[in-house]
Scaffold this motif. Structure first.
Motif, short mmCIF file in Angstrom:
data_model
loop_
_atom_site.label_atom_id
_atom_site.label_comp_id
_atom_site.label_asym_id
_atom_site.label_seq_id
_atom_site.Cartn_x
_atom_site.Cartn_y
_atom_site.Cartn_z
N ASN A 32 66.64 -73.92 -11.54
CA ASN A 32 67.54 -72.77 -11.35
C ASN A 32 68.98 -73.18 -11.02
O ASN A 32 69.74 -72.38 -10.50
N ASP A 33 69.34 -74.42 -11.28
CA ASP A 33 70.68 -74.94 -10.92
C ASP A 33 70.95 -74.87 -9.42
O ASP A 33 72.08 -75.05 -8.97
N SER A 34 69.90 -74.59 -8.61
CA SER A 34 70.17 -74.37 -7.19
C SER A 34 69.21 -75.11 -6.26
O SER A 34 69.42 -75.09 -5.04
N ALA A 75 82.40 -67.42 -5.81
CA ALA A 75 81.81 -68.59 -6.48
C ALA A 75 80.33 -68.33 -6.77
O ALA A 75 79.72 -67.42 -6.21
N GLY A 76 79.78 -69.16 -7.65
CA GLY A 76 78.37 -69.06 -8.02
C GLY A 76 78.19 -69.57 -9.43
O GLY A 76 78.77 -70.59 -9.79
N ARG A 77 77.39 -68.84 -10.22
CA ARG A 77 77.23 -69.27 -11.62
C ARG A 77 77.17 -68.03 -12.53
O ARG A 77 76.82 -66.94 -12.09
N VAL A 78 77.49 -68.31 -13.79
CA VAL A 78 77.62 -67.23 -14.77
C VAL A 78 76.75 -67.56 -15.97
O VAL A 78 76.73 -68.71 -16.43
N ALA A 79 76.00 -66.57 -16.48
CA ALA A 79 75.22 -66.77 -17.72
C ALA A 79 76.11 -66.39 -18.90
O ALA A 79 76.58 -65.26 -19.01
N SER A 108 74.22 -71.64 -18.50
CA SER A 108 74.64 -71.30 -17.15
C SER A 108 75.86 -72.14 -16.80
O SER A 108 75.85 -73.36 -16.91
N LYS A 109 76.95 -71.48 -16.40
CA LYS A 109 78.17 -72.21 -16.07
C LYS A 109 78.56 -71.99 -14.62
O LYS A 109 78.49 -70.87 -14.11
N ILE A 113 85.36 -62.16 -22.81
CA ILE A 113 84.58 -61.27 -21.93
C ILE A 113 83.24 -60.90 -22.56
O ILE A 113 82.22 -60.82 -21.87
N GLU A 114 83.23 -60.77 -23.88
CA GLU A 114 82.01 -60.38 -24.58
C GLU A 114 80.91 -61.44 -24.45
O GLU A 114 79.73 -61.15 -24.63
N ASP A 115 81.29 -62.68 -24.14
CA ASP A 115 80.30 -63.75 -24.04
C ASP A 115 79.70 -63.88 -22.63
O ASP A 115 78.89 -64.77 -22.37
N ILE A 116 80.10 -63.01 -21.73
CA ILE A 116 79.55 -63.08 -20.37
C ILE A 116 78.38 -62.10 -20.27
O ILE A 116 78.54 -60.90 -20.47
#
Ligand code: ZN
Length: 427
Positions: A58-60, A126-130, A139-140, A202-205
């Motif tokens: 989970n990257d975490s 902060a965190g992560r974005v799909a 996941s970035k 924005i469409e890619d988030i």
């Protein structure tokens, strides 16, 4: 590691880990730079004695290990477990609303923060974005770094009772103000900010796991710089000590492991938490790769030891009534062995003795903590790990003030002490 270098590295680690995702990334970078190899749970593995590996969920959450010179059936595992997450406020995706010209976003409370410490503070995100990419969903990591949000209090004139104890309403009092603007918000301001920062459209988030945090760097405080003040000391302090002891271990006989779990603050009941099968899956797999059967597995577990490392409450001179005077550990007086008759901590007389012995060998003082009998105790990953895996466990940690405040205070000497004990354990 020399003390100044160790302290600087610790401060940098704290400041650069605003969420479990960044903490995991920092741990990963350090591991890679020290010869650890990333394994994917979905690949076939070929483990070699003496080599260093790690896995991530989970990257975490992350488990790093050095394969011992002897197989686990002979020696068992030596493990230290800590956690990467801290209480905070999580953004509710796509909930930006305009109220007059104020743009505000809703939050959910993650874990048990001291809520009032989050108000009137300049906050970042902060965190992560799909994100949608050519390869699929990726996941970035995201860290805005600059101050962008504020949760303002009402003036004392509007809330005269505030200083007599006031309960913030989590739905109505905690939305964060992100901007004041007369423009319409079409796609949501947070997505606009993400798109700009990550240089994507924005469409890619798709979605995000983003949290508010205080970007004030960790720093030393006190006449002799003896205190360390930072967000997320619980439990990045133990994560940092575990990581550094692990990377310095040289050709250990037993297989040694540093375990960095997410989601301790919400009870660990996730795919990547301490109450998941993450660690057990790995132990079974290692057993299998060294041709062990279930009996070999049981033997390796019986010979293993886990140090559950999480922070402890230091004696607080302004709240002396909150402590059992006989068991009130002080800051900078050494690691704290946490004990509880009802096993809120996993420590037994036997595992406590083992840890005391490690402290003696490392020439480090130690203290003991039992919660005041008329106060409910906190808990940590120790008891559930111990029960889930049947591994002998001791619960320990360093003494600190204001656990779960947006700024927590601990001792720098304690950080050096615990690192020495962990190194002793892994050698
Ligand atoms: Zn903790």
């Amino acid at each position: 590691m020399e003390k100044k270098k160790f302290t600087d590295d610790f401060l940098r680690f704290l400041s650069n880990s605003p969420t479990a995702f960044q903490a995991t990334y920092q741990i990963k970078e350090t591991l890679v730079n020290n010869g650890f190899i990333l394994l994917k749970e979905t690949d076939k593995w070929n483990l070699i004695k003496g080599n260093k590996y790690f896995i991530i969920r989970n990257d975490s959450s992350i488990i790093a290990f050095v394969m011992g010179e002897k197989i686990p059936t002979e020696t068992g595992y030596k493990m230290i477990g800590a956690h990467t997450d801290s209480p905070s406020l999580k953004l509710k995706p796509d909930t930006e609303k305009k109220d007059k010209s104020y743009i505000k976003i809703g939050v959910e409370v993650y874990g048990g923060p001291i809520i009032h410490t989050w108000l009137d503070k300049e906050l970042s995100i902060a965190g992560r974005v799909a994100v949608k990419t050519k390869q699929g969903i990726e996941s970035k990591l995201f860290d805005y770094k600059k101050h962008i949000a504020i949760i303002p209090n009402a003036a004392i004139h509007m809330n005269r009772e505030l200083n007599k104890g006031f309960e913030y309403n989590k739905q109505t009092h905690l939305p964060a103000i992100l901007s004041i603007s007369d423009k319409e918000i079409k796609n949501g301001l947070v997505k606009e900010i993400i798109a700009e920062k990550l240089d994507i459209s924005i469409e890619d988030i798709y979605d995000y796991d983003l949290f508010l945090y205080d970007p004030t760097p960790a720093r030393l405080v006190g006449h002799n710089d003896e205190l360390i003040v930072s967000g997320r000391l619980d439990d990045l302090a133990m994560s940092h000590a575990t990581l550094n002891a692990l990377i310095e271990a040289d050709a250990p006989e037993s297989t040694i492991m540093g375990i960095f779990y997410d989601n301790e603050e919400i009870g660990s009941q996730t795919r990547q938490g301490a109450n998941s099968s993450f660690l057990k899956d790995l132990l079974l797999r290692i057993n299998c790769l060294f041709n062990g059967n279930m009996e070999d597995y049981a033997i390796s577990i019986g010979k293993s030891f886990l140090i559950s490392a999480d922070m402890a409450h230091a004696y607080h001179p302004s709240y002396v009534e909150k402590h059992d005077p006989a068991y009130a550990p002080e800051i900078n007086k050494g690691p704290v062995i946490k004990m509880s008759a009802n096993y809120k901590y996993a420590t037994t007389a036997e595992t406590s003795a083992y840890f005391e012995n490690l402290c003696h060998k490392a020439e480090v003082p130690f203290q003991k903590m039992i919660n005041k009998s008329d106060l409910p105790s906190g808990s940590t990953i120790g008891p559930m790990s111990s029960a889930r895996l049947s591994i002998k466990t001791v619960d320990i940690g360093n003494a600190m003030w204001a656990m779960h405040s947006i700024r927590e205070t601990g001792g720098i000497e304690d950080q050096v002490y615990i690192y020495k004990v962990f190194r002793e354990f892994f050698q």
